[in-house]
Write a protein that holds these residues in place. Structure first.
Motif, short mmCIF file in Angstrom:
data_model
loop_
_atom_site.label_atom_id
_atom_site.label_comp_id
_atom_site.label_asym_id
_atom_site.label_seq_id
_atom_site.Cartn_x
_atom_site.Cartn_y
_atom_site.Cartn_z
N ALA A 587 0.84 -1.20 0.00
CA ALA A 587 0.00 0.00 0.00
C ALA A 587 0.87 1.25 0.00
O ALA A 587 2.06 1.22 0.34
N ILE A 588 0.25 2.35 -0.40
CA ILE A 588 0.94 3.63 -0.39
C ILE A 588 0.12 4.62 0.41
O ILE A 588 -1.06 4.39 0.70
N GLY A 589 0.74 5.73 0.79
CA GLY A 589 0.02 6.76 1.53
C GLY A 589 -0.05 6.45 3.01
O GLY A 589 0.62 5.56 3.54
N GLU A 590 -0.94 7.20 3.69
CA GLU A 590 -1.03 7.10 5.14
C GLU A 590 -1.48 5.73 5.62
O GLU A 590 -1.09 5.27 6.68
N VAL A 591 -2.34 5.05 4.85
CA VAL A 591 -2.85 3.76 5.29
C VAL A 591 -1.74 2.72 5.43
O VAL A 591 -1.86 1.73 6.14
N ALA A 592 -0.60 2.97 4.73
CA ALA A 592 0.53 2.04 4.82
C ALA A 592 1.31 2.21 6.11
O ALA A 592 2.11 1.35 6.47
N ASN A 593 1.07 3.30 6.83
CA ASN A 593 1.79 3.55 8.08
C ASN A 593 1.10 2.77 9.21
O ASN A 593 0.11 3.21 9.77
N GLN A 594 1.62 1.58 9.49
CA GLN A 594 1.01 0.70 10.48
C GLN A 594 1.88 0.60 11.74
O GLN A 594 1.85 -0.41 12.44
N ASP A 595 2.65 1.64 12.02
CA ASP A 595 3.52 1.60 13.20
C ASP A 595 2.68 1.48 14.48
O ASP A 595 1.68 2.18 14.65
N PHE A 596 3.13 0.59 15.37
CA PHE A 596 2.40 0.36 16.60
C PHE A 596 2.93 1.25 17.72
O PHE A 596 4.14 1.37 17.92
N HIS A 597 2.01 1.85 18.43
CA HIS A 597 2.38 2.69 19.56
C HIS A 597 1.15 2.82 20.46
O HIS A 597 0.04 2.47 20.07
N LEU A 598 1.37 3.28 21.65
CA LEU A 598 0.27 3.51 22.59
C LEU A 598 0.22 5.00 22.88
O LEU A 598 1.05 5.54 23.62
N PRO A 599 -0.75 5.71 22.29
CA PRO A 599 -0.83 7.15 22.52
C PRO A 599 -1.18 7.44 23.97
O PRO A 599 -1.77 6.62 24.68
N ILE A 600 -0.81 8.60 24.42
CA ILE A 600 -1.13 9.03 25.79
C ILE A 600 -2.39 9.89 25.73
O ILE A 600 -2.43 10.92 25.05
N VAL A 601 -3.42 9.40 26.43
CA VAL A 601 -4.74 10.02 26.37
C VAL A 601 -5.09 10.60 27.73
O VAL A 601 -4.92 9.93 28.77
N LEU A 602 -5.60 11.81 27.74
CA LEU A 602 -6.04 12.47 28.96
C LEU A 602 -7.54 12.23 29.13
O LEU A 602 -8.34 12.65 28.28
N PRO A 603 -7.96 11.50 30.17
CA PRO A 603 -9.39 11.21 30.33
C PRO A 603 -10.22 12.48 30.55
O PRO A 603 -9.76 13.44 31.15
N LYS A 604 -11.45 12.43 30.06
CA LYS A 604 -12.42 13.50 30.25
C LYS A 604 -13.57 13.01 31.12
O LYS A 604 -13.73 11.80 31.35
N ILE A 605 -14.39 13.95 31.58
CA ILE A 605 -15.66 13.54 32.18
C ILE A 605 -16.44 12.84 31.08
O ILE A 605 -16.68 13.41 30.01
N PRO A 606 -16.83 11.57 31.27
CA PRO A 606 -17.35 10.77 30.16
C PRO A 606 -18.59 11.36 29.50
O PRO A 606 -19.53 11.79 30.17
N GLY A 607 -18.52 11.35 28.17
CA GLY A 607 -19.68 11.71 27.38
C GLY A 607 -20.44 10.44 27.00
O GLY A 607 -20.66 9.57 27.84
N ARG A 608 -20.78 10.32 25.73
CA ARG A 608 -21.64 9.22 25.31
C ARG A 608 -21.17 8.67 23.97
O ARG A 608 -20.62 9.40 23.14
N PHE A 609 -21.40 7.37 23.74
CA PHE A 609 -21.12 6.75 22.46
C PHE A 609 -22.40 6.71 21.62
O PHE A 609 -23.49 6.49 22.15
N TYR A 610 -22.21 6.88 20.30
CA TYR A 610 -23.33 6.84 19.36
C TYR A 610 -22.97 5.93 18.19
O TYR A 610 -21.87 6.03 17.64
N PHE A 611 -23.90 5.09 17.81
CA PHE A 611 -23.71 4.16 16.70
C PHE A 611 -24.86 4.34 15.70
O PHE A 611 -26.03 4.38 16.10
N TYR A 612 -24.52 4.41 14.44
CA TYR A 612 -25.54 4.53 13.41
C TYR A 612 -25.20 3.59 12.26
O TYR A 612 -24.16 3.73 11.61
N PHE A 613 -26.09 2.62 12.02
CA PHE A 613 -25.95 1.66 10.94
C PHE A 613 -26.82 2.10 9.78
O PHE A 613 -28.05 2.21 9.91
N GLY A 614 -26.18 2.37 8.65
CA GLY A 614 -26.91 2.82 7.47
C GLY A 614 -27.69 1.70 6.82
O GLY A 614 -27.67 0.54 7.24
N LYS A 615 -28.40 2.05 5.75
CA LYS A 615 -29.21 1.07 5.04
C LYS A 615 -28.31 0.04 4.36
O LYS A 615 -27.34 0.39 3.69
#
Length: 683
Positions: A587-615
């Motif tokens: 592959a070429i482009g950004e999708v070819a960049n499969q480097d593994f790492h663990l980003p550092i995430v700052l937790p927030k006061i939890p919001g909500r998850f939303y899922f939408y399945f199209g037709k």
């Protein structure tokens, strides 16, 4: 009732058939599997299809009673005490009714019917020698295997080397009958030593070893080596028969069962009464001297073991240092995997909550052919198994309180999964949240609302490691494999669609799940239409979907670009990436960049998850049309566009959700009940 045909005899013991020796023809033309031993013990065979309890001895077959079909339907958690009670009762009956030898195989009748080409499983018992150590697992295992259990009569004095020859002769006889299937040796304690010894002597036979708390650690057991062994030599021989039962109590298995059952509210007197019933019959020929010789025999031949091996180690084994021994064997054996159960004792298979079928599925070690087929060799969890898998992760749904939307046939959006096709094959194609946080609530809701098992097409790192290093151990991904995840490949797509499965695909893969700052809800799909033509070949429906909410629970503090600027993290990223199987190397482009790492995430006061399945997008009848690369690419672009529309819809609509914040949801649930459905935006 005594039969006049045949040359053997039979009697019933607690719902299983116990065979011993020589040709037998029963009046009902039952089918038997024959196995001739080349050791000093007699030939053996096992009845495999009868629903009647039969034991064959020298004077002919006798059927004493019918065992009702489906006597034991399942072993749900609340039935744990009954399973252990059955172990004591049937062991007592087996010991009291059987003769003085030689060792022989029996097949548990509660196993029922099994799949075609099911491999042979030989269960090799531990210190009790009875052969009923898998009794809590018989019915479920019986759908996957042809099960033979080794029984060593109470007064038998067969040496360990002759036991090895017995098992070896059975393996050598049975393997040519199905040379394309493996033979499983499931051994615990002493039985694990037996399995290792047989595997060392037969490196060219396709064996798979499942070893629970191997007694190869005998020399390092303070209790056995320095206390019980000297003490046993001072005890009269007739009393030594009680040692295996005493040792099983010391090992922590039944005692854990008592604690578990007491937690369910049963009276102590009832619990102890059921556990102690027939306990005096729990005797065996096995002595600590035999255990000692078994350990020495197996340890001296570990270098010759080439078989695929799974070691199951208990962290609270009071009899043997099993956790340390598992780690030692894991390093010594070439094709070895390990799982540790920190709260379990020596009698692992008799403990509540231990499910051998789930373990085999999670570790992908079950196969019926020369190699593992991730689709055909998969056994989905039962409802109770699903609950055990899901319970530790339920907090994700409690915190994010997800909203699920789908599109029904007339194009209307509804707050449910009513628009999801019931019949497969179906391919769900969507956006991968940061670290795949959407998987738990989505898979759970599909299961509970629609009884659909989503089979994720996942990165091979969840199934294979090129070498040991910094990547998480494969056990980290056991839950995904238990729920049917398969490594991404054209062959697995073909198998999933062939079996009319509901498959889950993230074309953006690791690049999307490990995106950078400001890339939330951006698709990183390859240029090629990788899945469209395969879906059209089987007429699979394609369901585009979007998931939103990762930015409502966390904020990227240090992403890939930031980490690469720090020498320490840059070196770790390169190490991780080198350990993983490579994908999309062309592959070429950004999708070819499969480097593994663990980003550092700052937790927030939890919001909500939303899922939408199209037709759902139909491909039925478009196979010829979509053979064209241009037409296939047009459909590919259409699917990608639909996923982006789903994301845009959710991002816009969630702004009008009065319960997007966790405090608003908790206030609503405090008023209306914590099991109530929390409202959301108007559809």
């Amino acid at each position: 009732m005594v039969s006049t045909t045949g040359t053997g005899a039979a009697f019933s013991v607690g719902g299983f058939s116990l065979p011993v020796p020589r040709h037998v023809t029963t009046p009902t033309n039952r089918k038997f599997r024959w196995s001739y031993s080349k050791s000093t013990v007699s030939p053996v065979f096992a009845a495999v299809e009868s629903r009647q309890s039969i034991i064959h001895t020298e004077s002919g077959p006798e059927i004493l009673k019918d065992s009702p079909s489906g006597t034991i339907q399942n072993f749900e958690p609340e039935d744990g005490l009954l399973g252990l009670k059955d172990y004591f009762e049937q062991s007592g009956q087996l010991i009291s009714r059987s003769d003085g030898g030689p060792p022989r195989w029996f097949s548990p009748l509660e196993c029922g019917s099994r799949l075609k080409d099911s491999p042979l499983l030989l269960y090799l018992p531990g210190i009790d020698g009875v052969g009923l150590g898998l009794i809590l697992h018989h019915e479920r295992l019986g759908k996957m295997f042809d099960i033979w259990c080794l029984h060593i009569p109470v007064t038998d004095r067969t040496s360990f080397t002759d036991l090895v020859k017995l098992v070896e002769s059975t393996v050598k006889l049975e393997y040519p009958r199905a040379p394309n299937s493996p033979i499983y040796l499931v051994g615990e304690s002493l039985g694990a030593c037996l399995a290792l010894a047989v595997a060392a002597r037969n490196p060219d036979i396709d064996l798979i070893l499942i070893l629970a708390n191997p007694a190869t650690s005998f020399k390092r057991s303070m209790l056995l080596q320095h206390i019980l062994l000297p003490l046993s030599n001072m005890i009269p021989e007739q009393l030594r028969f009680r040692w295996p039962y005493v040792l099983s109590l010391l090992s922590g298995g039944p005692s854990k069962m008592v604690a578990s059952t007491m937690g369910k509210g049963l009276p102590l007197q009832q619990v102890i009464g059921k556990l102690s019933q027939n306990s005096l019959a729990m005797s065996s020929y096995l002595s600590l001297d035999v255990l000692k010789s078994a350990a020495a025999f197996a340890n001296s031949r570990l270098h010759a073991v080439k078989a695929q091996t799974l070691i199951l180690s208990s962290g609270q084994d009071q009899l043997l240092p099993s956790k340390e021994e598992g780690e030692r064997l894991h390093k010594l054996l070439p094709k070895c995997d390990i799982r540790t159960f920190d709260d379990s004792g020596h009698a692992l298979f008799l403990e509540d909550g231990i499910n051998l079928v789930s373990i085999l599925t999670a570790t992908s070690i079950y196969r019926r052919g020369r190699s593992h087929n991730y689709v055909l060799d998969y056994f989905p969890p039962t409802p109770s198994e699903f609950q055990r898998i899901h319970d530790p992760h339920r907090w994700v749904e409690a915190v994010t309180n997800p909203v699920f939307l789908s599109t029904v046939e007339n194009g209307k959006i509804v707050r449910s999964l009513a628009g999801i096709p019931s019949e497969g094959p179906v391919l769900y194609v969507g956006y991968h949240m940061m670290l795949g946080l959407e998987l738990i609530p989505m898979v759970s809701r599909m299961w509970t609302e629609r009884k659909i098992l989503l089979r994720g097409v996942a990165h091979p790192m969840m199934f294979t490691k090129l070498r040991e290093g910094m990547l998480p151990s494969l056990s980290t991904f056991d839950t995904y494999r238990s729920m049917g995840a398969v490594p991404v490949s054209a062959a697995n797509f073909f198998r999933l669609f062939s079996s009319k499965s509901h498959a889950l695909l993230y074309p953006g893969g690791a690049r999307e799940a490990l995106h950078r700052k400001g890339e939330e809800y951006k698709l990183f799909w390859p240029e090629q239409s990788e899945f469209v033509r395969m879906a059209a070949r089987f007429g699979a429906k394609i369901v585009p979907f979007g998931t939103v909410g990762e930015d409502d629970i966390g904020q990227l503090l240090l992403d890939y670009n930031d980490l690469r600027k720090i020498p320490y993290f840059k070196a770790r990223i390169e190490e991780l990436t080198d350990e993983a199987v490579k994908l999309r190397t062309d592959a070429i482009g950004e999708v070819a960049n499969q480097d593994f790492h663990l980003p550092i995430v700052l937790p927030k006061i939890p919001g909500r998850f939303y899922f939408y399945f199209g037709k759902p997008i139909e491909t039925e009848g478009r196979r010829q049309e979509l053979k064209s690369k241009e037409k296939a690419h047009e459909l590919y672009v259409e699917v990608k566009s639909e996923v982006e529309k789903c994301l845009d819809y959710l991002k816009e609509k969630r702004e009008n959700d009065p319960y997007r914040n966790i405090f608003a949801r908790l206030t609503y649930q405090a008023t209306h009940g914590f099991d109530s459905e929390v409202p959301t935006f108007d559809i």
